[in-house]
Scaffold this active site. Structure first.
Site, PDB file in Angstrom:
ATOM      1  N   PHE A 159      31.513  40.280  41.822  1.00 49.18           N
ATOM      2  CA  PHE A 159      32.781  40.336  41.102  1.00 49.18           C
ATOM      3  C   PHE A 159      32.626  39.678  39.737  1.00 49.18           C
ATOM      4  O   PHE A 159      33.212  40.110  38.736  1.00 49.18           O
ATOM      5  CB  PHE A 159      33.874  39.629  41.912  1.00 49.18           C
ATOM      6  CG  PHE A 159      35.217  39.636  41.248  1.00 49.18           C
ATOM      7  CD1 PHE A 159      35.965  40.802  41.163  1.00 49.18           C
ATOM      8  CD2 PHE A 159      35.736  38.483  40.685  1.00 49.18           C
ATOM      9  CE1 PHE A 159      37.209  40.814  40.542  1.00 49.18           C
ATOM     10  CE2 PHE A 159      36.980  38.477  40.065  1.00 49.18           C
ATOM     11  CZ  PHE A 159      37.704  39.646  39.994  1.00 49.18           C
ATOM     12  N   ARG A 184      33.192  37.554  33.078  1.00 51.11           N
ATOM     13  CA  ARG A 184      34.267  38.030  33.946  1.00 51.11           C
ATOM     14  C   ARG A 184      35.054  39.164  33.303  1.00 51.11           C
ATOM     15  O   ARG A 184      35.800  39.867  33.967  1.00 51.11           O
ATOM     16  CB  ARG A 184      35.210  36.862  34.288  1.00 51.11           C
ATOM     17  CG  ARG A 184      36.251  37.194  35.340  1.00 51.11           C
ATOM     18  CD  ARG A 184      36.901  35.936  35.869  1.00 51.11           C
ATOM     19  NE  ARG A 184      37.854  36.236  36.934  1.00 51.11           N
ATOM     20  CZ  ARG A 184      39.170  36.243  36.778  1.00 51.11           C
ATOM     21  NH1 ARG A 184      39.704  35.975  35.610  1.00 51.11           N
ATOM     22  NH2 ARG A 184      39.964  36.503  37.792  1.00 51.11           N
ATOM     23  N   ALA A 231      49.300  37.892  35.935  1.00 51.74           N
ATOM     24  CA  ALA A 231      48.055  38.066  35.180  1.00 51.74           C
ATOM     25  C   ALA A 231      47.165  39.080  35.883  1.00 51.74           C
ATOM     26  O   ALA A 231      47.327  39.354  37.076  1.00 51.74           O
ATOM     27  CB  ALA A 231      47.327  36.725  35.031  1.00 51.74           C
ATOM     28  N   MET A 272      43.144  41.573  35.217  1.00 51.68           N
ATOM     29  CA  MET A 272      41.996  41.951  34.400  1.00 51.68           C
ATOM     30  C   MET A 272      42.269  43.279  33.678  1.00 51.68           C
ATOM     31  O   MET A 272      42.995  44.139  34.178  1.00 51.68           O
ATOM     32  CB  MET A 272      40.740  42.097  35.260  1.00 51.68           C
ATOM     33  CG  MET A 272      40.426  40.871  36.113  1.00 51.68           C
ATOM     34  SD  MET A 272      40.321  39.340  35.156  1.00 51.68           S
ATOM     35  CE  MET A 272      38.891  39.706  34.135  1.00 51.68           C
ATOM     36  N   GLU A 283      35.301  34.944  29.376  1.00 49.43           N
ATOM     37  CA  GLU A 283      36.674  35.437  29.567  1.00 49.43           C
ATOM     38  C   GLU A 283      37.610  35.008  28.451  1.00 49.43           C
ATOM     39  O   GLU A 283      37.749  33.822  28.149  1.00 49.43           O
ATOM     40  CB  GLU A 283      37.222  34.931  30.900  1.00 49.43           C
ATOM     41  CG  GLU A 283      38.615  35.438  31.205  1.00 49.43           C
ATOM     42  CD  GLU A 283      39.135  34.923  32.532  1.00 49.43           C
ATOM     43  OE1 GLU A 283      40.223  35.369  32.948  1.00 49.43           O
ATOM     44  OE2 GLU A 283      38.466  34.084  33.157  1.00 49.43           O
ATOM     45  N   GLU A 307      43.965  44.962  46.889  1.00 52.42           N
ATOM     46  CA  GLU A 307      43.342  43.877  46.133  1.00 52.42           C
ATOM     47  C   GLU A 307      43.466  42.537  46.857  1.00 52.42           C
ATOM     48  O   GLU A 307      43.169  41.484  46.284  1.00 52.42           O
ATOM     49  CB  GLU A 307      43.964  43.786  44.731  1.00 52.42           C
ATOM     50  CG  GLU A 307      43.677  45.002  43.870  1.00 52.42           C
ATOM     51  CD  GLU A 307      44.203  44.875  42.453  1.00 52.42           C
ATOM     52  OE1 GLU A 307      44.707  43.787  42.087  1.00 52.42           O
ATOM     53  OE2 GLU A 307      44.099  45.862  41.698  1.00 52.42           O
ATOM     54  N   GLU A 349      45.990  40.814  47.715  1.00 49.92           N
ATOM     55  CA  GLU A 349      46.934  39.909  47.075  1.00 49.92           C
ATOM     56  C   GLU A 349      48.082  39.579  48.027  1.00 49.92           C
ATOM     57  O   GLU A 349      48.650  40.475  48.658  1.00 49.92           O
ATOM     58  CB  GLU A 349      47.490  40.525  45.790  1.00 49.92           C
ATOM     59  CG  GLU A 349      46.454  40.691  44.689  1.00 49.92           C
ATOM     60  CD  GLU A 349      47.003  41.376  43.457  1.00 49.92           C
ATOM     61  OE1 GLU A 349      46.572  41.036  42.350  1.00 49.92           O
ATOM     62  OE2 GLU A 349      47.876  42.258  43.611  1.00 49.92           O
TER      63      GLU A 349
END
Length: 203
Positions: free
Chosen positions: A18, A47, A87, A89, A130, A153, A155
């Site tokens: 990851f 990242r 937030a 990616m 990042e 994901e 979450e």
């Protein structure tokens, strides 16, 4: 990394999952114009770019924040669940604003109406690539679900609707333990009056 004052001697990928960890051997120009020797190996964690957005409801003077599990802070002996802002990616072909709008819906069930850029910043420039683009988005905080996030994901997100003053108090009392939430809430504390002037109808 392409800079006239940096010479890359060697770069190897030590881990790729990851996150990607690259090991650099390099030297760089000093402030006096001379060059350093080749420095000891420098590990860099790649990242990718990220986006964060503080969801603000000026009609009700509330913010929508989230709470979720964070293995990094737990491993460091800190809080295992953190109060944060939305937030995520940046995916291929996405703009930061598109990510802010997508993540707002996925994590908090909110549709962003207006959006205001706050800043771009490097999370930990000594070792991480990042960079986070931070926004404030106008939302309607009424009638939200208790939880959000995408199952695929993994979450598990609690959705929190807080008075703005309570979020600011949490920041001042060191109860917001992550940098992007502190940056965004601190920004709102300074700029909410001007936001209200722009976002609320006259009268």
């Amino acid at each position: 990394m392409n800079h006239p004052d940096i010479e890359i001697v060697d770069r190897k990928t030590a881990y790729k999952g990851f996150l990607t960890v690259d090991v650099y051997r390099l030297r760089h120009r000093r402030f006096d114009g001379t060059w350093t020797d080749v420095l000891p190996p420098r590990e860099v964690c790649d990242r990718g770019p990220a986006v964060a957005v503080l969801l603000y409801d000026p009609d009700r003077e509330a913010v929508v924040m989230i709470e979720q599990f964070r293995v990094g802070s737990a491993a460091a002996g800190g809080p295992a669940w953190m109060t944060e802002i939305v937030a995520g990616m940046v995916g291929a072909g996405e703009t930061p604003e598109e990510v802010a709008r997508r993540e707002s819906m996925e994590e908090a069930g909110c549709t962003i109406r207006e959006i205001e850029p706050i800043c771009d910043y490097y999370v930990s420039p000594g070792a991480f690539t990042e960079v986070v683009s931070v926004f404030c988005g106008r939302v309607d905080s009424r009638g939200l679900a208790a939880t959000g996030g995408l199952e695929e994901e993994h979450e598990d997100i609690r959705i929190l609707v807080l008075p703005v003053d309570e979020a600011i108090r949490m920041m001042d009392e060191n109860r917001l333990r992550n940098s992007v939430a502190i940056i965004a809430v601190g920004w709102l504390a300074r700029h909410r009056d001007s936001l209200r002037e722009r976002w609320l109808p006259e009268g």
